[in-house]
Design a protein around this motif. Structure first.
Motif, PDB file in Angstrom:
ATOM      1  N   GLY A   1       0.789  -1.219   0.000  1.00 17.77           N
ATOM      2  CA  GLY A   1       0.000   0.000   0.000  1.00 17.77           C
ATOM      3  C   GLY A   1       0.823   1.271   0.000  1.00 17.77           C
ATOM      4  O   GLY A   1       0.276   2.361  -0.186  1.00 17.77           O
ATOM      5  N   GLN A   2       2.142   1.156   0.207  1.00 23.12           N
ATOM      6  CA  GLN A   2       3.003   2.331   0.200  1.00 23.12           C
ATOM      7  C   GLN A   2       3.567   2.533  -1.207  1.00 23.12           C
ATOM      8  O   GLN A   2       3.954   1.568  -1.870  1.00 23.12           O
ATOM      9  CB  GLN A   2       4.133   2.169   1.220  1.00 23.12           C
ATOM     10  N   ALA A   3       3.590   3.786  -1.657  1.00 22.97           N
ATOM     11  CA  ALA A   3       3.955   4.071  -3.040  1.00 22.97           C
ATOM     12  C   ALA A   3       4.931   5.238  -3.105  1.00 22.97           C
ATOM     13  O   ALA A   3       4.991   6.075  -2.206  1.00 22.97           O
ATOM     14  CB  ALA A   3       2.713   4.392  -3.866  1.00 22.97           C
ATOM     15  N   LYS A   4       5.668   5.275  -4.217  1.00 23.48           N
ATOM     16  CA  LYS A   4       6.545   6.425  -4.479  1.00 23.48           C
ATOM     17  C   LYS A   4       6.401   6.807  -5.946  1.00 23.48           C
ATOM     18  O   LYS A   4       6.139   5.971  -6.821  1.00 23.48           O
ATOM     19  CB  LYS A   4       7.993   6.114  -4.139  1.00 23.48           C
ATOM     20  N   ASN A   5       6.575   8.100  -6.201  1.00 27.04           N
ATOM     21  CA  ASN A   5       6.613   8.578  -7.576  1.00 27.04           C
ATOM     22  C   ASN A   5       7.830   9.465  -7.750  1.00 27.04           C
ATOM     23  O   ASN A   5       8.070  10.371  -6.949  1.00 27.04           O
ATOM     24  CB  ASN A   5       5.353   9.369  -7.939  1.00 27.04           C
ATOM     25  N   THR A   6       8.601   9.194  -8.784  1.00 25.25           N
ATOM     26  CA  THR A   6       9.771  10.000  -9.116  1.00 25.25           C
ATOM     27  C   THR A   6       9.408  10.925 -10.270  1.00 25.25           C
ATOM     28  O   THR A   6       9.043  10.458 -11.347  1.00 25.25           O
ATOM     29  CB  THR A   6      10.956   9.101  -9.508  1.00 25.25           C
ATOM     30  N   TYR A   7       9.504  12.220 -10.028  1.00 22.09           N
ATOM     31  CA  TYR A   7       9.213  13.218 -11.055  1.00 22.09           C
ATOM     32  C   TYR A   7      10.512  13.582 -11.753  1.00 22.09           C
ATOM     33  O   TYR A   7      11.254  14.459 -11.314  1.00 22.09           O
ATOM     34  CB  TYR A   7       8.594  14.470 -10.424  1.00 22.09           C
TER      35      TYR A   7
ATOM     36  N   GLN B   1       1.363  20.458  -4.108  1.00 25.23           N
ATOM     37  CA  GLN B   1       0.054  20.736  -3.515  1.00 25.23           C
ATOM     38  C   GLN B   1      -1.070  20.369  -4.473  1.00 25.23           C
ATOM     39  O   GLN B   1      -2.080  19.780  -4.066  1.00 25.23           O
ATOM     40  CB  GLN B   1      -0.056  22.219  -3.130  1.00 25.23           C
ATOM     41  N   PHE B   2      -0.906  20.693  -5.753  1.00 25.35           N
ATOM     42  CA  PHE B   2      -1.936  20.347  -6.737  1.00 25.35           C
ATOM     43  C   PHE B   2      -2.070  18.835  -6.851  1.00 25.35           C
ATOM     44  O   PHE B   2      -3.184  18.309  -6.982  1.00 25.35           O
ATOM     45  CB  PHE B   2      -1.593  20.975  -8.093  1.00 25.35           C
ATOM     46  N   GLN B   3      -0.938  18.127  -6.778  1.00 25.50           N
ATOM     47  CA  GLN B   3      -0.997  16.660  -6.824  1.00 25.50           C
ATOM     48  C   GLN B   3      -1.762  16.098  -5.635  1.00 25.50           C
ATOM     49  O   GLN B   3      -2.600  15.197  -5.782  1.00 25.50           O
ATOM     50  CB  GLN B   3       0.418  16.085  -6.842  1.00 25.50           C
ATOM     51  N   ALA B   4      -1.502  16.629  -4.443  1.00 23.58           N
ATOM     52  CA  ALA B   4      -2.237  16.183  -3.253  1.00 23.58           C
ATOM     53  C   ALA B   4      -3.721  16.504  -3.387  1.00 23.58           C
ATOM     54  O   ALA B   4      -4.577  15.713  -2.966  1.00 23.58           O
ATOM     55  CB  ALA B   4      -1.663  16.849  -2.004  1.00 23.58           C
ATOM     56  N   ASP B   5      -4.040  17.653  -3.978  1.00 29.16           N
ATOM     57  CA  ASP B   5      -5.450  18.028  -4.166  1.00 29.16           C
ATOM     58  C   ASP B   5      -6.163  17.042  -5.083  1.00 29.16           C
ATOM     59  O   ASP B   5      -7.319  16.675  -4.833  1.00 29.16           O
ATOM     60  CB  ASP B   5      -5.538  19.439  -4.761  1.00 29.16           C
ATOM     61  N   LEU B   6      -5.490  16.598  -6.136  1.00 25.63           N
ATOM     62  CA  LEU B   6      -6.122  15.658  -7.063  1.00 25.63           C
ATOM     63  C   LEU B   6      -6.266  14.273  -6.461  1.00 25.63           C
ATOM     64  O   LEU B   6      -7.300  13.614  -6.622  1.00 25.63           O
ATOM     65  CB  LEU B   6      -5.304  15.565  -8.352  1.00 25.63           C
ATOM     66  N   LEU B   7      -5.215  13.809  -5.783  1.00 24.72           N
ATOM     67  CA  LEU B   7      -5.215  12.439  -5.268  1.00 24.72           C
ATOM     68  C   LEU B   7      -6.052  12.293  -4.002  1.00 24.72           C
ATOM     69  O   LEU B   7      -6.576  11.207  -3.731  1.00 24.72           O
ATOM     70  CB  LEU B   7      -3.781  11.985  -4.975  1.00 24.72           C
ATOM     71  N   GLY B   8      -6.129  13.352  -3.222  1.00 23.57           N
ATOM     72  CA  GLY B   8      -6.856  13.260  -1.963  1.00 23.57           C
ATOM     73  C   GLY B   8      -6.130  12.453  -0.917  1.00 23.57           C
ATOM     74  O   GLY B   8      -6.717  12.056   0.094  1.00 23.57           O
ATOM     75  N   CYS B   9      -4.840  12.193  -1.134  1.00 24.31           N
ATOM     76  CA  CYS B   9      -4.048  11.475  -0.131  1.00 24.31           C
ATOM     77  C   CYS B   9      -2.858  12.344   0.248  1.00 24.31           C
ATOM     78  O   CYS B   9      -2.574  13.367  -0.377  1.00 24.31           O
ATOM     79  CB  CYS B   9      -3.581  10.118  -0.652  1.00 24.31           C
ATOM     80  N   GLU B  10      -2.162  11.922   1.270  1.00 25.22           N
ATOM     81  CA  GLU B  10      -1.013  12.660   1.772  1.00 25.22           C
ATOM     82  C   GLU B  10       0.192  12.437   0.866  1.00 25.22           C
ATOM     83  O   GLU B  10       0.467  11.310   0.441  1.00 25.22           O
ATOM     84  CB  GLU B  10      -0.706  12.183   3.186  1.00 25.22           C
ATOM     85  N   LEU B  11       0.903  13.516   0.541  1.00 27.33           N
ATOM     86  CA  LEU B  11       2.184  13.435  -0.156  1.00 27.33           C
ATOM     87  C   LEU B  11       3.289  13.727   0.839  1.00 27.33           C
ATOM     88  O   LEU B  11       3.191  14.673   1.617  1.00 27.33           O
ATOM     89  CB  LEU B  11       2.260  14.463  -1.292  1.00 27.33           C
ATOM     90  N   ARG B  12       4.339  12.924   0.783  1.00 25.17           N
ATOM     91  CA  ARG B  12       5.482  13.128   1.665  1.00 25.17           C
ATOM     92  C   ARG B  12       6.730  13.309   0.813  1.00 25.17           C
ATOM     93  O   ARG B  12       7.067  12.449   0.002  1.00 25.17           O
ATOM     94  CB  ARG B  12       5.662  11.960   2.629  1.00 25.17           C
ATOM     95  N   ARG B  13       7.402  14.427   1.013  1.00 24.80           N
ATOM     96  CA  ARG B  13       8.646  14.724   0.295  1.00 24.80           C
ATOM     97  C   ARG B  13       9.787  14.748   1.302  1.00 24.80           C
ATOM     98  O   ARG B  13       9.831  15.610   2.176  1.00 24.80           O
ATOM     99  CB  ARG B  13       8.524  16.078  -0.411  1.00 24.80           C
TER     100      ARG B  13
ATOM    101  N   ASN C   1       4.850   8.921  -1.605  1.00 23.17           N
ATOM    102  CA  ASN C   1       6.162   9.491  -1.349  1.00 23.17           C
ATOM    103  C   ASN C   1       6.731  10.000  -2.670  1.00 23.17           C
ATOM    104  O   ASN C   1       6.660   9.298  -3.691  1.00 23.17           O
ATOM    105  CB  ASN C   1       7.091   8.434  -0.754  1.00 23.17           C
ATOM    106  N   VAL C   2       7.292  11.205  -2.669  1.00 27.69           N
ATOM    107  CA  VAL C   2       7.715  11.823  -3.924  1.00 27.69           C
ATOM    108  C   VAL C   2       9.198  12.160  -3.884  1.00 27.69           C
ATOM    109  O   VAL C   2       9.775  12.427  -2.827  1.00 27.69           O
ATOM    110  CB  VAL C   2       6.890  13.096  -4.220  1.00 27.69           C
TER     111      VAL C   2
END
Length: 502
Positions: free
Chosen positions: A264-270, A427-439, A414-415
């Motif tokens: 259930g834990q995920a990461k995205n690399t931009y 912030q826009f990504q968190a708004d779309l996903l509705g989940c917590e982003l951690r950097r 996690n980003v």
């Protein structure tokens, strides 16, 4: 605190990437003390072909390591262990008697074997068998067809391979073999799972796939746990006797470096594109959205393999580079944050950055980019904001596909990567996903993952709980937008995508 590695001060991560090699010095607090980086040549013999000189990869990586050691006056007594992360799928074949590669490495980006894969996998049953065993969609991207091409096109290679005289490895294997003085020919499950020759369910090289691609089993490296012994350094100019104790492909190393240890834990690399991985625990989840099922790196003591779903966005940071280099409307990527924040919205402008097609869940390689909703009032700010939003929309679509495959929503994303420094985008990504982003404060999570895998194996760090505790300074982004507003924006994006691919 840890008691392992008494007297040792550092772990060194060797971060072997597609365009450069790096050596990274990591201390017990997880801080990156220093980095040495050296680029190497990209070779393009024909359109669609991409090669590297394996010796140049090696010397760039060893040069980084020796410079780092010299810069800090380190001896073997200061270094607990070495961890390696690497560009995946890139294929090296060499003669262990001489230590010489038989030809240049064929890089993961190379498309020379696309027709070969199409012909071998034309039968849907064959393609289905590959998908079922490996979790991969049959493609020239992976190592299997690259090995076959080398054996069929380098004079004498087939005969030598069948006589047990040649070895294959992805870049991690090549580095381990050289660093250990030719004593260890091994890889880890994360890299093995990217060859299209490894059964991710049984955890071994698959005889049927080796036969399909004409690869002798004698060429294949031993598969060892990602966190555990891979021999000791034994190479001129490198401090001798340092344990090599961590190996993982770059994206799985980043997942581990982000402390995504559980389902259930995920990461995205931009980055230039985006790589998203979602840990699925002990279950290899089959995708219905053309995502990849792959092996995740595991901490020591894991019972059996752990898995992840992986998907990619083809164009992310490359879109911002396009604004800068082709349109000339920004001078640097950093300018986009202030431009985007200077207006309340894009005024209905959407950019669909399908420069090289669209990935999951659309899977339209034939699609091409488009801009919608332009009015006379649209200017730099609207285009900059629309570009950042396009990154977030694509990641949102990918996250939704992953959640559906995994059977549950993302709890935290996690980003990392260059564009994760953009607060507007996060912030826009968190708004779309509705989940917590951690950097994390340290977004160089790929190198950190390699270091963690090595240091856990030696006891330099006590365990994954200690690693989690090193992340106290994360930046956290939570939804601040009304869900209905987010849904309306996504609906507009999806309409733009449908118009692009229709």
């Amino acid at each position: 605190m840890s008691t392992g590695g008494a007297g040792k001060k550092y772990v060194i991560a060797l971060d072997q990437g597609t365009t450069s090699s790096r050596a990274v010095l990591v201390d017990r607090s997880g801080r990156m003390v220093d980095v040495v980086q050296r680029p190497f040549q990209q070779i393009f013999p024909q359109p669609g072909w991409v090669e590297h000189n394996p010796q140049e990869i090696l010397f760039s990586q060893l040069g980084c390591l020796t410079e780092l050691v010299a810069r800090h006056g380190l001896s073997a007594g200061d270094i607990d262990s070495v961890g390696i992360d690497n560009q995946r799928e890139t294929t090296v074949v060499w003669d262990p008697a001489t230590g010489q590669p038989v030809c240049n490495a064929i890089v993961w980006q190379c498309r020379r074997t696309a027709q070969m894969v199409d012909e071998l996998c034309a039968d849907p049953q064959v393609a289905g068998m590959i998908r079922a065993k490996t979790g991969l969609l049959p493609d020239a991207y992976y190592s299997a067809s690259k090995i076959r091409w080398i054996l069929e096109n380098v004079p004498g290679a087939r005969e030598r391979a069948e006589g047990g005289e040649l070895l294959f490895g992805t870049v991690d294997t090549w580095l381990v073999w050289v660093l250990t003085g030719g004593l260890v020919h091994a890889t880890d499950p994360t890299n093995a799972s990217r060859t299209m020759l490894y059964d991710i369910h049984r955890g071994c090289w698959d005889e049927g796939l080796l036969s399909l691609f004409g690869v002798p089993a004698s060429m294949m490296p031993e598969v060892r746990p990602s966190s555990g012994p891979f021999g000791e350094t034994s190479y001129p100019g490198v401090p001798a006797g340092i344990p090599i104790c961590g190996v993982a492909g770059d994206q799985q190393a980043a997942l581990f470096g982000q402390c995504c240890f559980e389902a259930g834990q995920a990461k995205n690399t931009y980055g230039t594109g985006c790589f998203m991985l979602l840990h699925t625990g002990r279950e290899a989840k089959a995708s219905t959205h053309n995502l990849i099922t792959t092996v995740a790196a595991s901490a020591p003591g894991a019972e059996g393999l752990e898995y992840a779903l992986e998907g990619s966005v083809f164009v992310a940071g490359a879109l911002i580079q396009w604004l800068r280099d082709e349109l000339g409307i920004i001078g640097s990527a950093a300018e986009t944050e202030a431009l985007a924040a200077s207006i309340p919205d894009t005024g209905g402008v959407y950019i669909v950055p399908a420069f090289t097609g669209l990935g999951a869940p659309w899977w339209r390689p034939d699609a091409r980019g488009a801009i919608y909703g332009l009015t006379r009032g649209a200017g730099r700010a609207q285009l900059a904001r629309a570009a950042l939003e396009a990154l977030a929309y694509q990641v949102s679509d990918l996250a939704k596909a992953m959640a559906e495959d995994a059977g549950g929503p993302l709890g935290v994303l996690n980003v990392d990567g260059g564009a994760s420094a953009n607060n507007f985008l996060m912030q826009f990504q968190a708004d779309l996903l509705g989940c917590e982003l951690r950097r994390p404060a340290n977004t160089e999570t790929t190198s950190l993952g390699a270091a963690y895998l090595a240091g856990l194996a030696t006891g330099f760090w006590d365990g994954i709980d200690e690693l989690r505790g090193l992340r106290a300074d994360d930046d956290v982004f939570r939804r601040s937008m009304e869900p209905a507003r987010a849904e309306a924006l996504l609906a507009g994006w999806h309409d733009a995508v449908r118009r692009t691919i229709s």
